[in-house]
Design a protein around this motif. Structure first.
Motif, PDB file in Angstrom:
ATOM      1  N   SER A 264      48.567 115.561  77.515  1.00 20.08           N
ATOM      2  CA  SER A 264      47.304 116.280  77.700  1.00 20.08           C
ATOM      3  C   SER A 264      47.082 116.472  79.198  1.00 20.08           C
ATOM      4  CB  SER A 264      46.149 115.481  77.086  1.00 20.08           C
ATOM      5  OG  SER A 264      46.025 114.221  77.725  1.00 20.08           O
ATOM      6  N   GLU A 265      46.038 117.188  79.539  1.00 21.60           N
ATOM      7  CA  GLU A 265      45.730 117.481  80.942  1.00 21.60           C
ATOM      8  C   GLU A 265      46.946 118.077  81.652  1.00 21.60           C
ATOM      9  OE1 GLU A 265      44.219 113.914  82.700  1.00 21.60           O
ATOM     10  OE2 GLU A 265      42.413 113.911  81.459  1.00 21.60           O
ATOM     11  N   ALA A 266      47.655 118.950  80.934  1.00 19.75           N
ATOM     12  CA  ALA A 266      48.882 119.539  81.469  1.00 19.75           C
ATOM     13  C   ALA A 266      48.562 120.610  82.505  1.00 19.75           C
ATOM     14  CB  ALA A 266      49.704 120.135  80.333  1.00 19.75           C
ATOM     15  N   PRO A 267      49.288 120.623  83.631  1.00 17.94           N
ATOM     16  CA  PRO A 267      49.043 121.640  84.668  1.00 17.94           C
ATOM     17  C   PRO A 267      49.785 122.943  84.355  1.00 17.94           C
ATOM     18  CG  PRO A 267      50.737 120.137  85.407  1.00 17.94           C
ATOM     19  CD  PRO A 267      50.290 119.632  84.060  1.00 17.94           C
ATOM     20  N   LEU A 268      49.306 124.016  84.930  1.00 17.60           N
ATOM     21  CA  LEU A 268      49.966 125.313  84.831  1.00 17.60           C
ATOM     22  C   LEU A 268      50.884 125.463  86.035  1.00 17.60           C
ATOM     23  CD1 LEU A 268      49.720 127.834  82.898  1.00 17.60           C
ATOM     24  CD2 LEU A 268      48.302 128.854  84.676  1.00 17.60           C
ATOM     25  N   ILE A 269      52.142 125.817  85.786  1.00 18.78           N
ATOM     26  CA  ILE A 269      53.135 125.935  86.851  1.00 18.78           C
ATOM     27  C   ILE A 269      53.340 127.396  87.200  1.00 18.78           C
ATOM     28  CG2 ILE A 269      55.507 125.439  87.550  1.00 18.78           C
ATOM     29  CD1 ILE A 269      53.863 122.953  87.088  1.00 18.78           C
ATOM     30  N   LEU A 270      53.124 127.761  88.437  1.00 17.54           N
ATOM     31  CA  LEU A 270      53.338 129.127  88.898  1.00 17.54           C
ATOM     32  C   LEU A 270      54.442 129.141  89.940  1.00 17.54           C
ATOM     33  CD1 LEU A 270      49.631 130.308  89.312  1.00 17.54           C
ATOM     34  CD2 LEU A 270      51.172 130.750  87.396  1.00 17.54           C
ATOM     35  N   PRO A 287      45.908 122.203  88.145  1.00 15.57           N
ATOM     36  CA  PRO A 287      45.649 121.050  87.270  1.00 15.57           C
ATOM     37  C   PRO A 287      44.890 121.436  86.008  1.00 15.57           C
ATOM     38  CG  PRO A 287      45.139 120.528  89.560  1.00 15.57           C
ATOM     39  CD  PRO A 287      45.385 122.005  89.503  1.00 15.57           C
ATOM     40  N   TYR A 288      45.318 120.873  84.882  1.00 13.59           N
ATOM     41  CA  TYR A 288      44.659 121.009  83.561  1.00 13.59           C
ATOM     42  C   TYR A 288      44.735 122.421  82.966  1.00 13.59           C
ATOM     43  CZ  TYR A 288      42.402 116.947  85.751  1.00 13.59           C
ATOM     44  OH  TYR A 288      42.153 115.778  86.434  1.00 13.59           O
ATOM     45  N   ALA A 289      45.208 123.398  83.736  1.00 16.32           N
ATOM     46  CA  ALA A 289      45.101 124.797  83.296  1.00 16.32           C
ATOM     47  C   ALA A 289      45.934 125.094  82.048  1.00 16.32           C
ATOM     48  CB  ALA A 289      45.501 125.740  84.429  1.00 16.32           C
ATOM     49  N   LEU A 290      47.107 124.462  81.898  1.00 14.09           N
ATOM     50  CA  LEU A 290      47.938 124.714  80.724  1.00 14.09           C
ATOM     51  C   LEU A 290      47.268 124.178  79.461  1.00 14.09           C
ATOM     52  CD1 LEU A 290      50.461 125.814  79.443  1.00 14.09           C
ATOM     53  CD2 LEU A 290      51.663 123.691  80.045  1.00 14.09           C
ATOM     54  N   SER A 291      46.664 123.024  79.549  1.00 16.88           N
ATOM     55  CA  SER A 291      45.942 122.473  78.397  1.00 16.88           C
ATOM     56  C   SER A 291      44.763 123.364  78.024  1.00 16.88           C
ATOM     57  CB  SER A 291      45.455 121.056  78.700  1.00 16.88           C
ATOM     58  OG  SER A 291      46.528 120.131  78.719  1.00 16.88           O
ATOM     59  N   ILE A 292      44.077 123.885  79.039  1.00 15.21           N
ATOM     60  CA  ILE A 292      42.943 124.785  78.773  1.00 15.21           C
ATOM     61  C   ILE A 292      43.441 126.084  78.150  1.00 15.21           C
ATOM     62  CG2 ILE A 292      41.125 126.152  79.862  1.00 15.21           C
ATOM     63  CD1 ILE A 292      40.870 123.905  81.956  1.00 15.21           C
ATOM     64  N   LEU A 293      44.551 126.622  78.663  1.00 16.51           N
ATOM     65  CA  LEU A 293      45.128 127.842  78.094  1.00 16.51           C
ATOM     66  C   LEU A 293      45.549 127.616  76.648  1.00 16.51           C
ATOM     67  CD1 LEU A 293      46.283 130.748  78.395  1.00 16.51           C
ATOM     68  CD2 LEU A 293      48.418 129.690  79.189  1.00 16.51           C
ATOM     69  N   ALA A 294      46.116 126.456  76.374  1.00 18.16           N
ATOM     70  CA  ALA A 294      46.649 126.177  75.038  1.00 18.16           C
ATOM     71  C   ALA A 294      45.559 125.910  74.012  1.00 18.16           C
ATOM     72  CB  ALA A 294      47.605 124.988  75.103  1.00 18.16           C
ATOM     73  N   GLY A 295      44.520 125.173  74.406  1.00 18.52           N
ATOM     74  CA  GLY A 295      43.532 124.785  73.406  1.00 18.52           C
ATOM     75  C   GLY A 295      42.092 124.870  73.841  1.00 18.52           C
ATOM     76  N   GLY A 296      41.850 125.356  75.060  1.00 21.71           N
ATOM     77  CA  GLY A 296      40.480 125.505  75.523  1.00 21.71           C
ATOM     78  C   GLY A 296      39.858 124.231  76.034  1.00 21.71           C
ATOM     79  N   SER A 297      40.657 123.176  76.189  1.00 19.18           N
ATOM     80  CA  SER A 297      40.135 121.884  76.643  1.00 19.18           C
ATOM     81  C   SER A 297      41.188 121.162  77.455  1.00 19.18           C
ATOM     82  CB  SER A 297      39.726 121.027  75.445  1.00 19.18           C
ATOM     83  OG  SER A 297      39.470 119.690  75.843  1.00 19.18           O
ATOM     84  N   THR A 298      40.759 120.388  78.438  1.00 16.48           N
ATOM     85  CA  THR A 298      41.710 119.612  79.232  1.00 16.48           C
ATOM     86  C   THR A 298      42.368 118.519  78.403  1.00 16.48           C
ATOM     87  OG1 THR A 298      39.942 118.122  79.979  1.00 16.48           O
ATOM     88  CG2 THR A 298      40.434 120.043  81.363  1.00 16.48           C
TER      89      THR A 298
END
Length: 451
Positions: A264-270, A287-298
């Motif tokens: 959880s709390e996965a970062p988005l890698i650019l 930080p946390y952006a991948l988790s938010i993209l995936a499910g709307g929550s950190t």
């Protein structure tokens, strides 16, 4: 000694055909809407400049339609010749949407011919405008139906498998699978966005060349306003697409983000570089952006690549395709919104050369984003042609002559591409905006600003 591989050649030829076709398919879906908007503006404001836009865009559209028909036919041909096992197994499943796509195209083509023939033949301009509506519907419906085929390949359902053959097929269930809503929405709105920026780039280039006629400024204003709207819509649908991938194709999402460990709390890698030890260097992490993209929550747990079989993972270079698509989408949104804001602030110069160059760059970049998006969508499904059911190697032909076909189609696409460019250049170079306006008795106001 080089070993002939029919699967490799089939993939190269299919990639070449789709990459070439998608240029004209994208314009074929997006430009009719732009024509409709321009003609509507001409009627609403009683402004002949917008009416002329619709006329000129429709003329250019005809040429792209002609090339799109040839490349579209080539795709249908290659499905049967290059991927016979796939068509044998799933042909009757995707038959309905492919037939409906053909029907939608004929529907569009019929009204397109009537639309072009009836310019100035109605006393009421609104009656002529009504003829463009079926063209828009047909073009969009064509994209809708053919994209359901791609959606089915990503999320196959609506059938049973008996001896390797898909039986007891429910065509509607196959078409309206979990991938359909986000896939169709994303394809259609990005076609609209790309068409707006391609036409906007042409207007910007004319102004950069010193053609300051108000026609070009109005064209640029119209395309950038619509471009800003479509760019915002693209961002919203892109977020929903990320949530779809998280639930139904987590390996594609993980590959796109070089996400190896489930957490959880996965970062988005650019950006970045991936080492042989699967370490990411020189990347920008949000930080946390991948988790938010995936499910709307950190707190959303994102499955990592290490939890999937190695032989079922797509090539990790799709990360760059994903990044390119996202970066260009952000660029288009930023440029279009800056232009709209500058044009709204009357004392600010929306037609400054730096901003015009930025708009012009958005034209080819928007098409590059379309291409990178399709590469991500298709390569990200590898090794499957039918996700989880049939691999690409199982679907391909065993013919020993695909390399000859590849050479023939390279020549064909080269001739088509050059011919299309030459015809379009001569069509508009020999019949400039200023000349048409003068012929129609429309006064030139070089210093008038676009509304």
């Amino acid at each position: 000694m080089f070993e002939y591989d029919p699967v490799l050649y089939s993939r190269i030829l299919t990639t070449l055909t789709l990459a070439f076709h998608v240029i004209f398919a994208t314009l074929g879906v997006g430009i009719p809407l732009m024509i409709a908007i321009a003609e509507w503006m001409g009627i609403k404001r009683n402004d002949p400049h917008y009416t002329l836009m619709a006329r000129r865009w429709a003329r250019g559209f005809i040429v792209t339609v002609a090339v799109g028909v040839v490349t579209g036919t080539a795709i249908v041909l290659q499905l049967s010749l290059l991927w016979p096992n796939f068509m044998r197994a799933a042909g009757h499943t995707i038959g309905l949407p492919m037939f409906m796509e053909t029907f939608a195209f004929f529907f569009e083509a019929i009204f397109l011919g009537i639309y072009l023939y009836t310019w100035d033949r109605f006393k009421s301009k609104m009656k002529h405008f009504l003829l463009v509506i079926p063209i828009v519907i047909g073009a969009t419906a064509s994209a809708f139906f053919i994209t359901t085929v791609n959606s089915f390949m990503n999320a196959p359902q609506g059938f049973e498998i008996v001896d390797g053959v898909l039986t007891n097929v429910s065509p509607l269930a196959a078409m309206f699978n979990p991938a359909t809503p986000t896939k169709i929405s994303h394809v259609i709105i990005t076609c609209y966005l790309t068409a707006a920026f391609i036409l906007g780039a042409i207007a910007a280039l004319n102004i950069l060349k010193g053609k300051n006629h108000v026609y070009h400024k109005k064209a640029l204003h119209l395309t950038m306003v619509t471009g800003a709207i479509f760019a915002i819509g693209t961002a919203v649908i892109g977020d929903l697409s990320g949530k779809y991938l998280h639930e139904y194709q987590p390996e594609k999402l993980a590959a796109a983000e070089w996400h190896f460990e489930t957490e959880s709390e996965a970062p988005l890698i650019l950006g970045g570089i991936l080492t042989e030890d699967n370490e990411v260097r020189f990347a920008l992490e949000i930080p946390y952006a991948l988790s938010i993209l995936a499910g709307g929550s950190t707190d959303t747990v994102v499955t990592g690549l290490n939890d999937f079989p190695a032989d079922e993972l797509p090539p990790l270079w799709i990360h760059y395709m994903f990044d390119l698509m996202v970066f260009i989408g952000m660029y288009l949104a930023l440029v279009s919104m800056i232009f709209v804001f500058f044009n709204w602030k009357k004392n600010w110069n929306a037609f400054s050369r730096p901003l015009l160059w930025a708009v012009f760059a958005g034209g080819p970049l928007s098409m590059l984003a379309i291409q990178s998006g399709w590469f991500f969508a298709e390569v990200g499904r590898q090794p499957w042609i039918l996700n989880g059911i049939m691999t690409v190697s199982e679907a391909a032909t065993t013919s020993q002559h695909v390399d000859i076909m590849l050479l023939v189609f390279i020549i064909l696409y080269t001739v088509l591409g050059i011919t299309c460019v030459v015809v379009l250049r001569r069509m508009f170079k020999n019949n400039s905006v200023e000349h048409e306006l003068e012929e129609r008795g429309i006064v030139h106001h070089s210093k008038q600003e676009a509304n």
